[in-house]
Enzyme design. Structure first.
Site, PDB file in Angstrom:
ATOM      1  N   LYS A   1       0.851  -1.197   0.000  1.00  0.00           N
ATOM      2  CA  LYS A   1       0.000   0.000   0.000  1.00  0.00           C
ATOM      3  C   LYS A   1       0.883   1.242   0.000  1.00  0.00           C
ATOM      4  O   LYS A   1       1.732   1.414   0.882  1.00  0.00           O
ATOM      5  CB  LYS A   1      -0.901   0.009   1.237  1.00  0.00           C
ATOM      6  CG  LYS A   1      -1.826   1.220   1.267  1.00  0.00           C
ATOM      7  CD  LYS A   1      -2.917   1.061   2.325  1.00  0.00           C
ATOM      8  CE  LYS A   1      -2.544   1.618   3.667  1.00  0.00           C
ATOM      9  NZ  LYS A   1      -2.664   3.078   3.773  1.00  0.00           N
TER      10      LYS A   1
ATOM     11  N   ASP B   1      -3.443   4.268  -2.057  1.00  0.00           N
ATOM     12  CA  ASP B   1      -4.454   4.706  -1.081  1.00  0.00           C
ATOM     13  C   ASP B   1      -4.406   6.221  -0.930  1.00  0.00           C
ATOM     14  O   ASP B   1      -3.899   6.752   0.053  1.00  0.00           O
ATOM     15  CB  ASP B   1      -4.189   3.998   0.258  1.00  0.00           C
ATOM     16  CG  ASP B   1      -5.271   4.284   1.289  1.00  0.00           C
ATOM     17  OD1 ASP B   1      -6.395   4.668   0.896  1.00  0.00           O
ATOM     18  OD2 ASP B   1      -4.990   4.121   2.492  1.00  0.00           O
TER      19      ASP B   1
ATOM     20  N   LYS C   1      -7.303   8.093  -1.465  1.00  0.00           N
ATOM     21  CA  LYS C   1      -8.660   8.490  -1.058  1.00  0.00           C
ATOM     22  C   LYS C   1      -9.161   9.705  -1.836  1.00  0.00           C
ATOM     23  O   LYS C   1      -9.471  10.760  -1.277  1.00  0.00           O
ATOM     24  CB  LYS C   1      -8.702   8.773   0.454  1.00  0.00           C
ATOM     25  CG  LYS C   1      -8.329   7.569   1.311  1.00  0.00           C
ATOM     26  CD  LYS C   1      -8.470   7.852   2.795  1.00  0.00           C
ATOM     27  CE  LYS C   1      -8.179   6.648   3.653  1.00  0.00           C
ATOM     28  NZ  LYS C   1      -6.759   6.224   3.671  1.00  0.00           N
TER      29      LYS C   1
ATOM     30  N   ASP D   1     -13.250  14.532  -5.085  1.00  0.00           N
ATOM     31  CA  ASP D   1     -13.263  15.826  -5.784  1.00  0.00           C
ATOM     32  C   ASP D   1     -14.415  15.786  -6.789  1.00  0.00           C
ATOM     33  O   ASP D   1     -15.230  14.849  -6.742  1.00  0.00           O
ATOM     34  CB  ASP D   1     -11.900  16.050  -6.472  1.00  0.00           C
ATOM     35  CG  ASP D   1     -11.550  17.524  -6.619  1.00  0.00           C
ATOM     36  OD1 ASP D   1     -12.440  18.303  -7.026  1.00  0.00           O
ATOM     37  OD2 ASP D   1     -10.399  17.903  -6.344  1.00  0.00           O
TER      38      ASP D   1
ATOM     39  N   THR E   1     -12.387   5.660  10.355  1.00  0.00           N
ATOM     40  CA  THR E   1     -12.563   5.108  11.708  1.00  0.00           C
ATOM     41  C   THR E   1     -12.135   6.109  12.789  1.00  0.00           C
ATOM     42  O   THR E   1     -12.387   5.896  13.966  1.00  0.00           O
ATOM     43  CB  THR E   1     -11.790   3.790  11.882  1.00  0.00           C
ATOM     44  OG1 THR E   1     -10.473   3.982  11.398  1.00  0.00           O
ATOM     45  CG2 THR E   1     -12.457   2.662  11.147  1.00  0.00           C
TER      46      THR E   1
ATOM     47  N   ARG F   1       3.086  -1.375  10.428  1.00  0.00           N
ATOM     48  CA  ARG F   1       4.241  -1.420  11.332  1.00  0.00           C
ATOM     49  C   ARG F   1       4.619  -2.777  11.905  1.00  0.00           C
ATOM     50  O   ARG F   1       5.827  -3.022  12.066  1.00  0.00           O
ATOM     51  CB  ARG F   1       4.028  -0.375  12.442  1.00  0.00           C
ATOM     52  CG  ARG F   1       4.112   1.041  11.874  1.00  0.00           C
ATOM     53  CD  ARG F   1       3.463   2.062  12.757  1.00  0.00           C
ATOM     54  NE  ARG F   1       2.011   1.897  12.770  1.00  0.00           N
ATOM     55  CZ  ARG F   1       1.190   2.638  13.485  1.00  0.00           C
ATOM     56  NH1 ARG F   1       1.684   3.585  14.267  1.00  0.00           N
ATOM     57  NH2 ARG F   1      -0.113   2.447  13.432  1.00  0.00           N
TER      58      ARG F   1
HETATM   59  O1  C5P Z   1       0.994   0.382  10.760  1.00  0.00           O
HETATM   60  P1  C5P Z   1      -0.444  -0.031  10.703  1.00  0.00           P
HETATM   61  O2  C5P Z   1      -0.642  -1.520  10.526  1.00  0.00           O
HETATM   62  O3  C5P Z   1      -1.266   0.550  11.794  1.00  0.00           O
HETATM   63  O4  C5P Z   1      -0.930   0.614   9.308  1.00  0.00           O
HETATM   64  C1  C5P Z   1      -2.239   0.575   8.930  1.00  0.00           C
HETATM   65  C2  C5P Z   1      -2.450   1.271   7.623  1.00  0.00           C
HETATM   66  O5  C5P Z   1      -3.828   1.275   7.343  1.00  0.00           O
HETATM   67  C3  C5P Z   1      -2.010   2.732   7.623  1.00  0.00           C
HETATM   68  O6  C5P Z   1      -1.530   3.027   6.328  1.00  0.00           O
HETATM   69  C4  C5P Z   1      -3.278   3.500   7.894  1.00  0.00           C
HETATM   70  O7  C5P Z   1      -3.330   4.754   7.266  1.00  0.00           O
HETATM   71  C5  C5P Z   1      -4.323   2.596   7.254  1.00  0.00           C
HETATM   72  N1  C5P Z   1      -5.655   2.709   7.855  1.00  0.00           N
HETATM   73  C6  C5P Z   1      -5.934   2.459   9.183  1.00  0.00           C
HETATM   74  N2  C5P Z   1      -7.194   2.549   9.675  1.00  0.00           N
HETATM   75  C7  C5P Z   1      -8.173   2.864   8.876  1.00  0.00           C
HETATM   76  C8  C5P Z   1      -7.932   3.129   7.525  1.00  0.00           C
HETATM   77  C9  C5P Z   1      -6.655   3.040   7.049  1.00  0.00           C
HETATM   78  O8  C5P Z   1      -5.059   2.139   9.957  1.00  0.00           O
HETATM   79  N3  C5P Z   1      -9.381   2.905   9.348  1.00  0.00           N
END
Ligand code: C5P
Length: 248
Positions: free
Chosen positions: A51, A78, A80, A83, A136, A227
């Site tokens: 992503k 991603d 989003k 527009d 979220t 992460r």
């Molecule tokens: O590092 P981590 O696993 O938390 O990364 C989650 C990814 O998913 C990030 O790129 C974050 O922007 C995205 N994301 C999220 N929660 C959401 C929508 C997208 O954590 N509701």
């Protein structure tokens, strides 16, 4: 070259018969192409899809996407988009030219905007347009302040319904929303679920987290993990552990 993304079953549990790597998306939330390449090299063939979000794209531009695609990886762009229909359609057309496999638009941009995105994506038959419903980070009182009544869940289902009615192939949703969406709207669309943490890992700033197996059981077609993999001492081993959890 990995198989095209849409070959993955959208719902149900038929992933058990397939390659679990089809379901894993690794989030490259870093600010340089070098850092992204280091992660991709460390993950090796334990993941097929990455992503690229606002941070990396804003820092490095489309070349980082082109390089990933050229190296045989699939890219979930991603950004989003939200527009006017003409602008979103044009942006999706450019993303299709980059060779991305999945991209996001905001469902609240209206049916016209969504149709414009879907139409532009048709130049690339394997490109999936995913709709973001309610972020979220927003709760009921945030929605009320911008004039939206009802529960967050009502809004998620309403916006997902609009997205699917206008041709989007799936939505981004938390695991909790995923089960509601499967119950209300069926199996014939993809759900991409972030906020996934392998059992025993650091939660970080994610508030509601689920394990990979829980996300799939809730109806997720794909899970996004950042992460826990990208900051692991051994990213490939961490990715393999997650794959084991979703196939076991
Ligand atoms: O590092 P981590 O696993 O938390 O990364 C989650 C990814 O998913 C990030 O790129 C974050 O922007 C995205 N994301 C999220 N929660 C959401 C929508 C997208 O954590 N509701």
């Amino acid at each position: 070259m990995p198989a095209a993304l849409p070959s993955i079953p959208h719902g149900g549990l038929s992933y058990r018969n397939g390659d679990p790597r089809q379901r894993l998306i690794v989030a490259l939330d870093v600010s340089t192409a070098a850092a992204a390449q280091k992660i991709v090299a460390a993950v090796g063939d334990s993941a097929l899809t990455y992503k690229v979000g606002m941070q990396l794209y804003t820092a490095e531009g489309p070349q980082v996407v082109r390089d990933l695609v050229a190296s045989g990886r699939r890219v979930f762009l991603d950004l989003k988009y939200h527009d006017i229909p003409n602008t979103v359609g044009a942006a999706v057309g450019e993303a299709a030219k980059l060779g991305v496999s999945m991209l996001t638009v905001h469902s609240s941009g209206s049916g016209k905007m969504l149709r414009s995105a879907v139409e532009a994506a048709k130049t690339c038959p394997d490109l999936i347009v995913l709709a973001v419903t309610v972020l979220t980070s927003m709760d009921g009182s945030d929605l009320e302040k911008i004039g939206i009544r009802g529960t967050v869940e009502d809004s998620v289902v309403r916006l997902a319904t609009i997205a699917l009615a206008n041709g989007c192939q799936g939505v981004v949703a938390s695991a909790r929303e995923a089960s509601t969406l499967r119950a209300e709207l069926g199996d014939a669309f993809a759900i991409v679920t972030p906020g996934v943490r392998p059992a025993g890992s650091k939660v970080g700033d994610q508030v509601r987290v689920v394990t990979p197996a829980e996300a799939i059981a809730s109806g997720a077609s794909y899970i996004v993990v950042g992460r826990p993999i990208t900051e692991a001492a051994d990213p490939a081993a961490e990715a393999r552990a997650i794959l084991g959890q979703i196939s076991g």
